[in-house]
Design a protein around this motif. Sequence first.
Motif, PDB file in Angstrom:
ATOM      1  N   ASN A  24       0.821  -1.206   0.000  1.00  0.00           N
ATOM      2  CA  ASN A  24       0.000   0.000   0.000  1.00  0.00           C
ATOM      3  C   ASN A  24       0.853   1.252   0.000  1.00  0.00           C
ATOM      4  N   ARG A  25       1.902   1.204   0.856  1.00  0.00           N
ATOM      5  CA  ARG A  25       2.780   2.370   0.937  1.00  0.00           C
ATOM      6  C   ARG A  25       3.432   2.642  -0.408  1.00  0.00           C
ATOM      7  N   ARG A  26       3.883   1.538  -1.079  1.00  0.00           N
ATOM      8  CA  ARG A  26       4.508   1.722  -2.390  1.00  0.00           C
ATOM      9  C   ARG A  26       3.523   2.336  -3.376  1.00  0.00           C
ATOM     10  N   ARG A  27       2.279   1.845  -3.329  1.00  0.00           N
ATOM     11  CA  ARG A  27       1.269   2.353  -4.258  1.00  0.00           C
ATOM     12  C   ARG A  27       1.002   3.834  -3.992  1.00  0.00           C
ATOM     13  N   LEU A  28       0.945   4.172  -2.688  1.00  0.00           N
ATOM     14  CA  LEU A  28       0.700   5.557  -2.314  1.00  0.00           C
ATOM     15  C   LEU A  28       1.815   6.457  -2.833  1.00  0.00           C
ATOM     16  N   ARG A  29       3.075   5.973  -2.669  1.00  0.00           N
ATOM     17  CA  ARG A  29       4.208   6.783  -3.098  1.00  0.00           C
ATOM     18  C   ARG A  29       4.152   7.006  -4.605  1.00  0.00           C
ATOM     19  N   ARG A  30       3.841   5.924  -5.348  1.00  0.00           N
ATOM     20  CA  ARG A  30       3.778   6.060  -6.798  1.00  0.00           C
ATOM     21  C   ARG A  30       2.657   7.017  -7.213  1.00  0.00           C
ATOM     22  N   ALA A  31       1.495   6.852  -6.587  1.00  0.00           N
ATOM     23  CA  ALA A  31       0.363   7.712  -6.943  1.00  0.00           C
ATOM     24  C   ALA A  31       0.670   9.167  -6.606  1.00  0.00           C
ATOM     25  N   PHE A  32       1.374   9.372  -5.476  1.00  0.00           N
ATOM     26  CA  PHE A  32       1.686  10.745  -5.069  1.00  0.00           C
ATOM     27  C   PHE A  32       2.637  11.391  -6.063  1.00  0.00           C
ATOM     28  N   LEU A  33       3.667  10.636  -6.468  1.00  0.00           N
ATOM     29  CA  LEU A  33       4.639  11.225  -7.387  1.00  0.00           C
ATOM     30  C   LEU A  33       4.042  11.428  -8.775  1.00  0.00           C
ATOM     31  N   ALA A  34       2.963  10.709  -9.077  1.00  0.00           N
ATOM     32  CA  ALA A  34       2.306  10.905 -10.371  1.00  0.00           C
ATOM     33  C   ALA A  34       1.405  12.137 -10.340  1.00  0.00           C
ATOM     34  N   HIS A  35       1.137  12.658  -9.149  1.00  0.00           N
ATOM     35  CA  HIS A  35       0.240  13.811  -9.000  1.00  0.00           C
ATOM     36  C   HIS A  35       1.056  15.087  -9.166  1.00  0.00           C
ATOM     37  N   ARG A  36       0.673  15.927 -10.136  1.00  0.00           N
ATOM     38  CA  ARG A  36       1.494  17.086 -10.459  1.00  0.00           C
ATOM     39  C   ARG A  36       1.566  18.072  -9.291  1.00  0.00           C
ATOM     40  N   GLY A  37       0.397  18.388  -8.717  1.00  0.00           N
ATOM     41  CA  GLY A  37       0.365  19.334  -7.603  1.00  0.00           C
ATOM     42  C   GLY A  37       1.192  18.820  -6.434  1.00  0.00           C
ATOM     43  N   GLY A  38       1.068  17.533  -6.156  1.00  0.00           N
ATOM     44  CA  GLY A  38       1.802  16.930  -5.052  1.00  0.00           C
ATOM     45  C   GLY A  38       3.304  17.042  -5.257  1.00  0.00           C
ATOM     46  N   ARG A  39       3.747  16.826  -6.520  1.00  0.00           N
ATOM     47  CA  ARG A  39       5.175  16.928  -6.818  1.00  0.00           C
ATOM     48  C   ARG A  39       5.684  18.330  -6.556  1.00  0.00           C
ATOM     49  N   TRP A  40       4.925  19.322  -7.036  1.00  0.00           N
ATOM     50  CA  TRP A  40       5.324  20.717  -6.826  1.00  0.00           C
ATOM     51  C   TRP A  40       5.416  21.041  -5.341  1.00  0.00           C
ATOM     52  N   ARG A 292      -3.896  18.257  -0.553  1.00  0.00           N
ATOM     53  CA  ARG A 292      -4.931  17.967  -1.552  1.00  0.00           C
ATOM     54  C   ARG A 292      -4.593  16.712  -2.345  1.00  0.00           C
ATOM     55  N   ALA A 293      -3.287  16.563  -2.675  1.00  0.00           N
ATOM     56  CA  ALA A 293      -2.872  15.378  -3.419  1.00  0.00           C
ATOM     57  C   ALA A 293      -3.166  14.124  -2.596  1.00  0.00           C
ATOM     58  N   LEU A 294      -2.784  14.158  -1.300  1.00  0.00           N
ATOM     59  CA  LEU A 294      -3.021  12.999  -0.438  1.00  0.00           C
ATOM     60  C   LEU A 294      -4.512  12.700  -0.332  1.00  0.00           C
ATOM     61  N   GLU A 295      -5.301  13.770  -0.180  1.00  0.00           N
ATOM     62  CA  GLU A 295      -6.744  13.593  -0.045  1.00  0.00           C
ATOM     63  C   GLU A 295      -7.317  12.901  -1.265  1.00  0.00           C
ATOM     64  N   GLN A 296      -6.863  13.369  -2.434  1.00  0.00           N
ATOM     65  CA  GLN A 296      -7.389  12.787  -3.668  1.00  0.00           C
ATOM     66  C   GLN A 296      -6.982  11.331  -3.825  1.00  0.00           C
ATOM     67  N   ILE A 297      -5.760  11.024  -3.373  1.00  0.00           N
ATOM     68  CA  ILE A 297      -5.290   9.649  -3.528  1.00  0.00           C
ATOM     69  C   ILE A 297      -5.974   8.726  -2.521  1.00  0.00           C
ATOM     70  N   LEU A 298      -6.129   9.234  -1.284  1.00  0.00           N
ATOM     71  CA  LEU A 298      -6.632   8.365  -0.214  1.00  0.00           C
ATOM     72  C   LEU A 298      -8.147   8.238  -0.209  1.00  0.00           C
ATOM     73  N   ASP A 299      -8.857   9.250  -0.731  1.00  0.00           N
ATOM     74  CA  ASP A 299     -10.309   9.208  -0.712  1.00  0.00           C
ATOM     75  C   ASP A 299     -10.798   8.479  -1.953  1.00  0.00           C
ATOM     76  N   PRO A 300     -11.361   7.284  -1.776  1.00  0.00           N
ATOM     77  CA  PRO A 300     -11.761   6.493  -2.949  1.00  0.00           C
ATOM     78  C   PRO A 300     -12.793   7.217  -3.812  1.00  0.00           C
ATOM     79  N   ARG A 301     -13.621   8.067  -3.194  1.00  0.00           N
ATOM     80  CA  ARG A 301     -14.632   8.770  -3.979  1.00  0.00           C
ATOM     81  C   ARG A 301     -13.982   9.714  -4.978  1.00  0.00           C
ATOM     82  N   GLN A 302     -12.900  10.396  -4.503  1.00  0.00           N
ATOM     83  CA  GLN A 302     -12.281  11.384  -5.369  1.00  0.00           C
ATOM     84  C   GLN A 302     -11.336  10.756  -6.375  1.00  0.00           C
ATOM     85  N   SER A 303     -10.683   9.642  -5.978  1.00  0.00           N
ATOM     86  CA  SER A 303      -9.659   9.105  -6.861  1.00  0.00           C
ATOM     87  C   SER A 303     -10.284   8.493  -8.116  1.00  0.00           C
ATOM     88  N   VAL A 304     -11.561   8.147  -8.056  1.00  0.00           N
ATOM     89  CA  VAL A 304     -12.245   7.657  -9.250  1.00  0.00           C
ATOM     90  C   VAL A 304     -12.338   8.789 -10.275  1.00  0.00           C
TER      91      VAL A 304
END
Lengths: 306, 346
Positions: A24-40, A292-304
């Motif tokens: 899960n942690r690996r998936r979270l890290r990958r999803a976070f780095l794929a998020h442009r706002g999160g990277r910035w 916001r990046a974390l919220e979008q990744i962790l909240d299943p409603r938003q990540s869809v």
Amino acid sequence: MSAGNSQTGMQSGREVARARRSANRRRLRRAFLAHRGGRWGLGILIFFVALALFAPLLFNRATLSVIHATGLPYQHPSFQYPLGTDESGRSVLARLAWGTRVSLVVGCAATVISMVLGTAVGILGGHFRGPVDTVLNGLSNWFLVIPFLPLAVVMATVLGPSMLNIIIVIGVTSWPGTARIIRAQTLSVEGRPYLERAKALGGSDTHQMVKHVLPNVMPLVLANTTLTVAIAILAETSLSFLGLGNPLEPSWGGILDDAFSNGAVSLGAWWYVLSPGVCVVLVVIAFTLIGRALEQILDPRQSVVA
Amino acid sequence: MAIQSQGFGQSTHAEKRSWFRRNRDLSKFVLAKLGGGVLTLLFVVIFNFFLFRMMPGDPVGLYNRGRNQDPVQLAKLRAALNRPIWDQFVTYMRNPFAETIDSTRFSRPVWGLIGDRLWPTVLLVGTAIVLASIIGVWIGIRAGWTPGGRFDRISTGFTLILYSMPEFWLGLVLLIVFAVGAFGIPGLFPTGGMISPGLSGGSLRGVLDTGWHLALPCLTLTLVYLAEYSLIMRASVVDELGQDYLTTARAKGLLDSDVRRRHAVPNALLPTMTLIFMNLGFVVGGAITVETVYSWPGLGLLSYDAIKGPDIPLLQAAFLLFSFAVIIANVTADLLYAYLDPRVRP
């Protein structure tokens, strides 16, 4: 990594859980780095953390003392002083770098207090319900209603100006938002079968809350933490500007207070006024973007949607 | 409406009973909200009393922090603070607005001081809230109607940056650019105060001059509030976008602008309306930091002076007033929301 480690061929429950968590942690890290706002956000934050860590190496602390100041008062930005000088001829850049340490430390420490309080209150209220919930809920509603700045100002004035007091004041006043979110999440976790199982096996309330509820609300706490740091840093800036911080260890807000009280505005010393605020804005935006990046990744409603 | 008229003529008795029950539920709801408000107020008063007496040591020392004070006032202060704490508490609870101790900085009764400073703050914050709600709601509607569009991306970025700013810093920057003059812009606006010396607020010139002084602090506060309103308004408009009733309205053949104006906006307006109404409580609380930056002679600047003292009696009174204003605005907003949105009503 622990997925293939089991000796018996059959994996124990604990190992399965551990493997799942690290995946899960690996998936979270990958999803976070794929998020442009999160990277910035992460990039800006790393810059400021580095600035805070290396401030003692980059800028000699002695030059921050008024009697050892090297420049003339209110010099425009130049090669020697990239952000100009202040009212006593100190380099604004050096002061900012040292101020970064105070701002970040106060913001993070206050957030830790706020998170611990908010999570504890939220879980206790959601777990015990009944009168405990009513009292805790009433308390957090009270703190939500009372205007933040007047409350913080009054408490900080009574406690006296110091860095520790500012941390306490911000921590004690900013937990209710977290408590509310965590309480809602606890209520939904409480209805799940594994808690029923824990209850049926005779797990104590403490066991249920610490071993089952807490790990399940943790992701939410994490996402909320970054947003709370942003608010805490803004609050610290306002309180320090009002002169409630430690004057010997000025944060960005304290530097703005110095600039304002020493007439930098009427002298048109824009470099002295502009730069601390830009730092605050950048750091607050960084934390907001990460949150916001974390919220979008962790909240299943938003990540869809995303 | 249609469902109600179906039962017409059949059972007036049952209808009457359900009317009674609904009314009873409604009054229960209103009473619960009002009761909650009163409890919150009570808690503020208790908190306000004990906070300032929590500190160890001599309370007289805390009140005047080693300043020289004239002996008559000092004796008065001692007399007020030397009574047993429960005695003081009962007196305070009986009337928290009573004038027991004068402001230590201004040597005047605190409520008189506050009364003098009330109107400038109402003028400043009131104007800012009105402007911010009109512009903010407009931006929110336009951005939310086409999320991801150019207008949305620009305005959301802009409002997020505004939202991340300490409001007083925005004030300082506007002050240095437009009042002092920097980057080639001449100083267009006054650097502080509410009216030029020698002018009275009654004359036309005085009114215009006040407006000229009002411009920058009002702009600062408007931008600060606007960010919040437009973000919330945008979110509620986005929430409405996928709703069935909008599809129905479109299927009827309404123009896009009519769908937006007559169907989506009235529904999306509720959360923002509540927020604006709640912020009306801040009209009194003012903006401590922004008033300080522009030396606008309102309650915010008064609070700043009280902090600098620290002037405990004044601070205590100001905090009481701010909290009362916000709590009353909150309860009103709750009731208003229930009135406007039948889904919240019991």
